[in-house]
Design an enzyme around this catalytic site. Structure first.
Site, PDB file in Angstrom:
ATOM      1  N   SER A 189       0.999  -1.037  -0.105  1.00 50.17           N
ATOM      2  CA  SER A 189       0.119  -0.182   0.036  1.00 50.17           C
ATOM      3  C   SER A 189       0.826   1.225  -0.051  1.00 50.17           C
ATOM      4  O   SER A 189       0.555   2.407  -0.045  1.00 50.17           O
ATOM      5  CB  SER A 189      -0.945   0.136   1.151  1.00 50.17           C
ATOM      6  OG  SER A 189      -0.337  -0.137   2.387  1.00 50.17           O
ATOM      7  N   ASP A 213       5.786  -6.776   2.414  1.00 45.70           N
ATOM      8  CA  ASP A 213       4.776  -7.607   1.262  1.00 45.70           C
ATOM      9  C   ASP A 213       5.545  -7.724   0.056  1.00 45.70           C
ATOM     10  O   ASP A 213       6.548  -7.038  -0.535  1.00 45.70           O
ATOM     11  CB  ASP A 213       3.983  -6.327   0.836  1.00 45.70           C
ATOM     12  CG  ASP A 213       2.425  -6.645   1.281  1.00 45.70           C
ATOM     13  OD1 ASP A 213       2.090  -7.843   1.501  1.00 45.70           O
ATOM     14  OD2 ASP A 213       1.728  -5.710   1.420  1.00 45.70           O
ATOM     15  N   LYS A 228       4.746 -11.333   3.137  1.00 43.38           N
ATOM     16  CA  LYS A 228       3.125 -11.570   2.883  1.00 43.38           C
ATOM     17  C   LYS A 228       3.143 -11.729   1.304  1.00 43.38           C
ATOM     18  O   LYS A 228       3.342 -10.804   0.507  1.00 43.38           O
ATOM     19  CB  LYS A 228       2.363 -10.370   3.438  1.00 43.38           C
ATOM     20  CG  LYS A 228       0.859 -10.462   3.145  1.00 43.38           C
ATOM     21  CD  LYS A 228      -0.031  -9.816   4.178  1.00 43.38           C
ATOM     22  CE  LYS A 228      -0.069  -8.332   3.593  1.00 43.38           C
ATOM     23  NZ  LYS A 228      -0.732  -7.959   2.116  1.00 43.38           N
ATOM     24  N   GLU A 239      -0.075 -12.198  -1.716  1.00 43.22           N
ATOM     25  CA  GLU A 239      -1.731 -12.102  -2.062  1.00 43.22           C
ATOM     26  C   GLU A 239      -2.105 -13.279  -2.839  1.00 43.22           C
ATOM     27  O   GLU A 239      -1.455 -13.820  -3.816  1.00 43.22           O
ATOM     28  CB  GLU A 239      -2.117 -10.804  -2.741  1.00 43.22           C
ATOM     29  CG  GLU A 239      -1.962  -9.699  -1.891  1.00 43.22           C
ATOM     30  CD  GLU A 239      -2.420  -8.511  -2.379  1.00 43.22           C
ATOM     31  OE1 GLU A 239      -3.038  -8.621  -3.571  1.00 43.22           O
ATOM     32  OE2 GLU A 239      -2.145  -7.342  -1.843  1.00 43.22           O
ATOM     33  N   GLU A 292      -9.006  -9.628   4.300  1.00 45.08           N
ATOM     34  CA  GLU A 292      -9.349  -8.308   3.862  1.00 45.08           C
ATOM     35  C   GLU A 292     -10.701  -8.122   3.369  1.00 45.08           C
ATOM     36  O   GLU A 292     -11.021  -8.858   2.271  1.00 45.08           O
ATOM     37  CB  GLU A 292      -8.334  -7.697   3.024  1.00 45.08           C
ATOM     38  CG  GLU A 292      -8.654  -6.162   2.657  1.00 45.08           C
ATOM     39  CD  GLU A 292      -7.454  -5.353   2.065  1.00 45.08           C
ATOM     40  OE1 GLU A 292      -6.390  -5.949   2.050  1.00 45.08           O
ATOM     41  OE2 GLU A 292      -7.741  -4.338   1.841  1.00 45.08           O
TER      42      GLU A 292
HETATM   43  O1  KIV Z   1      -0.336  -3.484   1.771  1.00 44.10           O
HETATM   44  C1  KIV Z   1      -1.340  -3.131   2.908  1.00 44.10           C
HETATM   45  O2  KIV Z   1      -1.376  -2.440   3.526  1.00 44.10           O
HETATM   46  C2  KIV Z   1      -2.054  -4.369   3.257  1.00 44.10           C
HETATM   47  C3  KIV Z   1      -2.860  -4.358   4.200  1.00 44.10           C
HETATM   48  C4  KIV Z   1      -4.097  -3.692   3.873  1.00 44.10           C
HETATM   49  C5  KIV Z   1      -3.004  -5.559   4.862  1.00 44.10           C
HETATM   50  O3  KIV Z   1      -1.395  -5.558   2.615  1.00 44.10           O
END
Ligand code: KIV
Length: 271
Positions: A44, A82, A111, A113, A180
């Site tokens: 994000s 991420d 993380k 997706e 989410e």
């Molecule tokens: O990138 C992010 O901020 C996220 C959260 C919204 C879980 O993946």
């Protein structure tokens, strides 16, 4: 600092897990002083830090730069980095290079997706010593495929699929997963059906933990206010107010006064 084992321990004990996104050194120092359990350097950041329209614009290099800054600022927090758009959907060696960049930048886990097509890679990562957090429901990297930012798992078929995905991620070795924008009863059911911790955002109160975006929590982002965001500070007004006070004081000669200026005579005196 939390370890991946603590996520499951906390779930078993019914202790809520708290996560917040964080993208830069100063915010990380502040976050490091709080009781939050862990930090997500989320993709994000493409939106919050770089002003892109979606997370699709995040790159591995961008992620690594921000993760390294956060790791320098919050030395005692468990940091999840991420994996950005498509960085884990290529040839295995390219995927592994991307993961290596994220981990060597300072993340303690990655993380990624989605579930379909990721399960084999997640197993390989776990077998290679890389803790993996899953992410199901509204997966923002899929925004164009999903047709927008919409609540997921609305009908029986979609709900069953999400439950299956959560179980598949657990089976693949994920230590936790983000859910989410999922209806609260479904998030509860999934949470009760898996042994790993679930961290919700827009998924109701019955997940094992919650995550919010730093800028949303502090009310710094006035343009984006989805239903699930609770602002704990009127940050935007506080920041613009402070900057306007500074501008006003400079213009009127109030700042800097003697208290904020050096006096050569006093500097010359021995200590
Ligand atoms: O990138 C992010 O901020 C996220 C959260 C919204 C879980 O993946």
């Amino acid at each position: 600092m939390l370890s991946i084992l603590d996520f499951t321990k906390k779930k078993r004990k019914g202790e809520k897990i708290t996560m917040i996104t964080c993208y830069d050194y100063t915010s990380a120092v502040l976050t490091g002083k709080t009781g939050v359990d862990c930090i997500l350097v989320g993709d994000s950041l493409a939106m919050t830090m770089h002003g892109f329209e979606t997370t699709v614009s995040a790159t591995t290099e961008m992620m690594a730069l921000h993760i390294a800054a956060v790791a320098r600022g919050a030395t005692d927090k468990f940091i999840i980095g991420d994996m950005p758009f498509l960085s884990y959907r290529k040839a295995l060696s390219d995927n592994m290079d991307a993961v290596q960049q994220i981990m060597q930048a300072g993340a303690h886990a990655v993380k990624l997706e989605g579930t379909a097509g990721n399960v084999g890679f997640i197993r390989h990562l776990v077998d290679s010593g890389v803790p993996v957090m899953g992410h199901i429901g509204l997966t923002p990297q899929f925004v164009h495929q999903l047709g927008g930012y919409r609540v997921q798992g609305r009908d029986d078929k979609a709900a069953k699929q999400l439950l299956q995905d959560a179980k598949a991620l657990e089976e693949a070795g994920c230590f936790a997963l983000v859910m989410e924008c999922v209806p609260a009863p479904l998030a509860k059911k999934i949470t009760e059906s898996v042994g790993i911790a679930t961290i919700g955002i827009g998924a109701g109160a019955d997940t094992d933990g919650q995550v919010l975006v730093f800028q949303d929590l502090l009310g710094l982002n006035t343009e984006f206010r989805p239903k699930f965001v609770k602002q704990y500070l009127g940050g935007a007004d506080l920041v613009t107010g402070a900057i306007d006070s500074y501008v006003e004081e400079v213009k009127t000669g109030v700042f800097p006064d003697a208290a904020y200026s050096f006096d050569a005579a006093k500097l010359a005196q021995p200590a």
